[in-house]
Write an enzyme that holds these catalytic residues in place. Structure first.
Site, PDB file in Angstrom:
ATOM      1  N   LYS A 131      32.666  36.746  48.982  1.00 52.02           N
ATOM      2  CA  LYS A 131      30.903  36.593  48.590  1.00 52.02           C
ATOM      3  C   LYS A 131      30.322  36.523  50.512  1.00 52.02           C
ATOM      4  O   LYS A 131      29.308  37.249  50.615  1.00 52.02           O
ATOM      5  CB  LYS A 131      30.728  35.627  48.156  1.00 52.02           C
ATOM      6  CG  LYS A 131      29.172  35.261  47.654  1.00 52.02           C
ATOM      7  CD  LYS A 131      29.260  33.930  46.535  1.00 52.02           C
ATOM      8  CE  LYS A 131      27.602  33.620  46.860  1.00 52.02           C
ATOM      9  NZ  LYS A 131      27.361  32.881  45.681  1.00 52.02           N
ATOM     10  N   GLU A 165      32.346  43.504  30.607  1.00 57.35           N
ATOM     11  CA  GLU A 165      33.016  44.142  32.275  1.00 57.35           C
ATOM     12  C   GLU A 165      33.390  45.832  31.950  1.00 57.35           C
ATOM     13  O   GLU A 165      33.894  47.077  32.386  1.00 57.35           O
ATOM     14  CB  GLU A 165      33.399  43.544  33.237  1.00 57.35           C
ATOM     15  CG  GLU A 165      32.256  42.342  33.954  1.00 57.35           C
ATOM     16  CD  GLU A 165      32.258  40.871  32.958  1.00 57.35           C
ATOM     17  OE1 GLU A 165      33.202  41.258  31.997  1.00 57.35           O
ATOM     18  OE2 GLU A 165      31.940  40.181  34.090  1.00 57.35           O
ATOM     19  N   PHE A 180      37.439  28.836  42.191  1.00 53.58           N
ATOM     20  CA  PHE A 180      36.887  28.750  40.857  1.00 53.58           C
ATOM     21  C   PHE A 180      36.798  30.281  40.901  1.00 53.58           C
ATOM     22  O   PHE A 180      36.067  31.123  41.389  1.00 53.58           O
ATOM     23  CB  PHE A 180      35.130  28.499  40.694  1.00 53.58           C
ATOM     24  CG  PHE A 180      34.666  28.454  39.715  1.00 53.58           C
ATOM     25  CD1 PHE A 180      35.161  28.328  38.263  1.00 53.58           C
ATOM     26  CD2 PHE A 180      33.328  29.021  39.465  1.00 53.58           C
ATOM     27  CE1 PHE A 180      34.620  28.811  37.187  1.00 53.58           C
ATOM     28  CE2 PHE A 180      32.396  29.629  38.132  1.00 53.58           C
ATOM     29  CZ  PHE A 180      33.063  29.487  37.384  1.00 53.58           C
ATOM     30  N   GLN A 181      36.592  31.512  40.267  1.00 51.99           N
ATOM     31  CA  GLN A 181      36.848  32.632  39.180  1.00 51.99           C
ATOM     32  C   GLN A 181      37.191  33.497  40.262  1.00 51.99           C
ATOM     33  O   GLN A 181      36.515  34.588  41.123  1.00 51.99           O
ATOM     34  CB  GLN A 181      35.133  32.959  38.856  1.00 51.99           C
ATOM     35  CG  GLN A 181      34.276  32.700  37.882  1.00 51.99           C
ATOM     36  CD  GLN A 181      33.465  32.517  37.545  1.00 51.99           C
ATOM     37  OE1 GLN A 181      32.644  33.588  38.496  1.00 51.99           O
ATOM     38  NE2 GLN A 181      32.693  33.424  36.334  1.00 51.99           N
ATOM     39  N   MET A 204      45.462  55.913  11.753  1.00 49.09           N
ATOM     40  CA  MET A 204      46.689  55.393  12.828  1.00 49.09           C
ATOM     41  C   MET A 204      47.582  54.836  12.412  1.00 49.09           C
ATOM     42  O   MET A 204      48.792  55.433  12.133  1.00 49.09           O
ATOM     43  CB  MET A 204      45.756  56.048  14.505  1.00 49.09           C
ATOM     44  CG  MET A 204      46.835  57.132  15.034  1.00 49.09           C
ATOM     45  SD  MET A 204      47.134  59.183  13.915  1.00 49.09           S
ATOM     46  CE  MET A 204      46.395  59.564  14.525  1.00 49.09           C
TER      47      MET A 204
END
Lengths: 171, 584
Positions: B163, B51, B113-114, B482
């Site tokens: 949802k 993502e 969940f999630q 760097m």
């Protein structure tokens, strides 16, 4: 190495915001994220349709920081208006404190006498306690609470400052 | 008004908003939206492999087109993985709308969940965010979110959609014009400020333009106005990392980038100027160096669409709030209507030529055929080989990024895509994916380091799936260069964890994903290798082995002034005091 800080000034900000979920978190989060101070914060919705809330924040910081605070608040999407009341000329500040004092005898009588001097109202009483309601600017409330410490103070609740500019013009 | 499900509403709103591409990754809490997108005729969904890459790809899409990037991810880890890219877009003012799935409203707050508190987590790394509690509000929120992401100072907006809100039905209507109740950015400058600015500009003897990403964000017409106004005044111009391309690097008034790894001439000119005209830049610490020594003799005109950028770091003498393009147009109009003539700046330009004579971007190198390749040479060769092809160049973060900024010239806006504010390693490759999706026929090159590129290397699979001809040009010095450079500057070369150990064989990796892999080892292979990369259709990895210990100069060390630039590595002492060590 030393970390130096600039001298701070006290400012009262009046902020109108859309009354929606998360708006207060957005504003207080901005203060923590950018390291600004909050001395007090009050909030309540102020329109008949409950669409707009007014937040009063007492903050302190050097003048450039106060400027930044206002600019940062102003760019938040749900913020309608930010006003530094100190910039608007004279303004009135008030807060309410509920002050609980417990004790009997001379201390109890002295508490009641002082409350009268400060025009504090008794809103609850038992034989060994009072709850006073006092309204005024923060200094007055501070002084009253300091005196009550000598008279059996056990608990304080304060609203924090609400403020409004003097005169006919509106925010 | 049409009744439809929340998921259909999301897709219908995207269509109505003219969105053609969505970068995303499906999951439980966004399945209804993915179903609504199934085989959609006009919206292309690009399936990433992580993502974070979706957000950077959306940034690449946005930065290269000027249109908002759109991301679709699921709840919980989908949303948290997107946070880095959202923050990156906030810091670099990239218009982006991120749609996140959420557990149903009935489960919010139960540690389902999630589930994660997406609006809470993203509250301070977005320009604005929403949790949609009813499908009745969803359509309006979609349109408002795009309005906010693209108006004023652009930025990322998150819409968190439970949802059950995606499944339930509500009424959708396409709004005509959005007038937000509280968000009303100021586009047009105050004419008095413009008049005051013109007075200062016309009378300055040592003026300099200092421009930034705000000019790019204001659209190509702002870059055109900038060129016109610079020509009118005859003043030299420098720019931040984010502003490269707004002014042509081939012009003689161009001084190169300023700041920590900017050119000596631009930093000296800033320091000695009597007027700085700042357009769409924000006096970042990478630009100013030590603040109390920053441009001490100059007045500052600061043009920015975000009032909070003005007086944040450096006090402005004239503050102009407005869109960079409209402000420049107003300056041009006022200059003309006042009948102003450019002052003779030849004395000033002569001083600048004196600083240019230091040739600060030169670097020591061997010209032998089997010599190791200096990374600066590799970037210059890439620039020379692609002139006239109008490439889009993205970078990761680190030495290679600075070398690219110093040695690759840009003449037009929207060609240079880099993570400036947040400095996100892992930005460059997925951002090239997004740029290539948006510009399928253009040459898109990601200049990467071997360390940064591994932070989102999984996107090689995305590139293969969509047959994107991205060219991934890795300057491989086997170091987090760097970090190592700072350890040399500050910690007596104690190389704590900065060696890129156990690197993959990038050529074999290319093979594994069905790409073409090339390796360039020595100077005599450089031009041919680059030519082959360009000529090869489809995606190509170039593992360009460069000098391992080269450092990026010139450099203003932490806590130093513009006038204290280190020009070559021989000037490095290896230690710093605590004040400097505490700076980033």
């Amino acid at each position: 190495m030393k970390i130096t800080l600039q001298a701070a000034e006290r400012h009262v900000l009046a902020i109108t915001v859309t009354n929606e979920a998360g708006v207060l978190a957005k504003i207080t989060g901005l203060f923590t994220a950018r390291g600004y101070n909050i001395e007090s914060l009050t909030v309540a919705d102020i329109t008949s349709d409950h669409a707009v809330s007014r937040i009063t924040i007492v903050t302190n910081g050097p003048p450039p920081v106060i400027d930044q605070i206002i600019a940062q608040l102003d760019r938040l999407v749900p913020v309608h208006k930010v006003v530094d009341l100190a910039d608007q000329g004279p303004h009135v500040e008030r807060e309410i404190a509920l002050v609980k004092v417990a004790g009997t005898g001379e201390k109890r009588i002295e508490a009641l006498r002082l409350a009268d001097v400060f025009r504090a109202k008794v809103v609850d009483t038992t034989l060994e306690s009072f709850v006073f309601e006092i309204t005024g600017n923060s200094d007055k409330v501070d002084r009253f609470i300091a005196l009550m410490r000598e008279c059996g103070l056990v608990e304080v609740g304060r609203t924090g400052v609400v403020a409004i500019a003097r005169g006919a013009s509106a925010l | 008004m049409t009744e439809m499900s929340g998921a259909d509403m999301v897709v219908q709103a995207l269509v109505d908003l003219g969105v053609d591409t969505v970068f995303g990754y499906p999951g439980g809490a966004v399945l209804p939206i993915y179903d609504a997108l199934f085989n959609h005729p006009s919206i292309k969904h690009v399936l990433v492999r992580h993502e974070q890459a979706a957000t950077h790809a959306a940034e690449g899409y946005a930065r290269s087109t000027g249109k908002p990037g759109v991301v679709l991810v699921t709840s919980g880890p989908g949303a948290t993985n997107a946070v880095t890219g959202i923050t990156d877009a906030l810091l670099d003012s990239i218009p982006m709308v991120v749609l996140t799935g959420q557990v149903p409203t009935t489960l919010i707050g139960t540690d389902a969940f999630q589930e994660c508190d997406t609006v809470g987590i993203t509250r301070h790394c977005t320009k604005h965010n929403y949790l949609v509690m009813s499908p009745e509000n969803l359509g309006a929120i979609m349109h408002e979110a795009f309005h906010i992401a693209t108006h004023g100072r652009p930025g990322p907006v998150v819409i968190d959609i439970p949802k059950n809100v995606q499944v339930a039905t509500g009424n959708y209507a396409r709004p005509n014009m959005i007038e937000h109740v509280s968000y009303r950015p100021q586009y047009d400058p105050d004419p008095t400020d413009i008049a005051d600015a013109i007075e200062l500009i016309a009378n300055a003897t040592r003026p300099i333009f200092y421009t930034g990403g705000g000019v790019i964000n204001a659209g190509p017409q702002a870059s055109a106005a900038l060129r016109e106004f610079v020509a009118m005044t005859g003043a030299p111009i420098t720019s931040t990392l984010m502003g490269l391309g707004a002014y042509p690097s081939t012009d003689d008034k161009w001084l190169g980038m300023l700041g920590m790894h900017g050119t000596y001439e631009s930093n000296m000119a800033m320091n000695k100027s009597d007027l700085i005209i700042c357009v769409g830049a924000r006096f970042d610490d990478r630009v100013t160096g030590r603040l109390d020594a920053f441009a001490p003799h100059s007045k500052k005109i600061h043009i920015d669409i975000d009032r909070s950028s003005i007086n944040k770091i450096v006090p402005a003498d004239i503050a102009i709030v407005g869109d960079a393009g409209r402000c420049l147009d107003a300056l041009i109009a006022k200059w003309n209507s006042d009948g102003r003539k450019a002052k003779d700046l030849s004395e000033w330009m002569r001083r600048i030529d004196g600083w240019r004579a230091a040739r600060c971007l030169d670097f020591p190198e061997s010209k032998a055929a089997d010599a190791e390749i200096m990374p600066q040479r590799a970037v210059r060769a890439l620039y020379d080989a692609t002139r006239g092809m109008d490439p889009i160049v993205t970078t990761e973060v680190g030495q290679h990024q600075m070398w690219a900024a110093q040695h690759f010239g840009f003449d037009e806006p929207n060609r240079w895509l880099t993570s400036g504010g947040l400095g996100t390693m892992g930005y460059g490759f997925p951002s090239a994916v997004g740029a290539q999706v948006a510009n399928p026929d253009r040459l898109v090159i990601c200049i990467a380091g071997e360390a940064s590129v591994q932070m989102n290397i999984q996107e090689m699979s995305t590139v293969s799936q969509y047959r994107l001809p991205v060219k991934l040009f890795i300057l491989n010095n086997e170091w987090m260069g760097m970090v190592r450079q700072w350890q040399e500057l500050t910690y007596e070369s104690r190389y704590s964890n900065s060696y890129s150990d156990s690197l993959p064989d990038f050529v074999k990796l290319a093979d594994a994903y069905g790409w073409t892999g090339l390796r360039i080892d020595t100077l005599d292979e450089l031009d041919a290798g680059i030519a082959k990369m360009i000529a090869t259709p489809g995606p190509v990895i170039v593992d360009c082995r460069v000098a391992k210990l080269a450092n990026c100069f010139p450099m203003i060390p932490s806590g130093a002034a513009h006038t204290d630039m280190i020009l070559q590595s021989s000037e490095v002492s290896g230690t710093m005091d605590d004040e400097a060590k505490a700076l980033v």
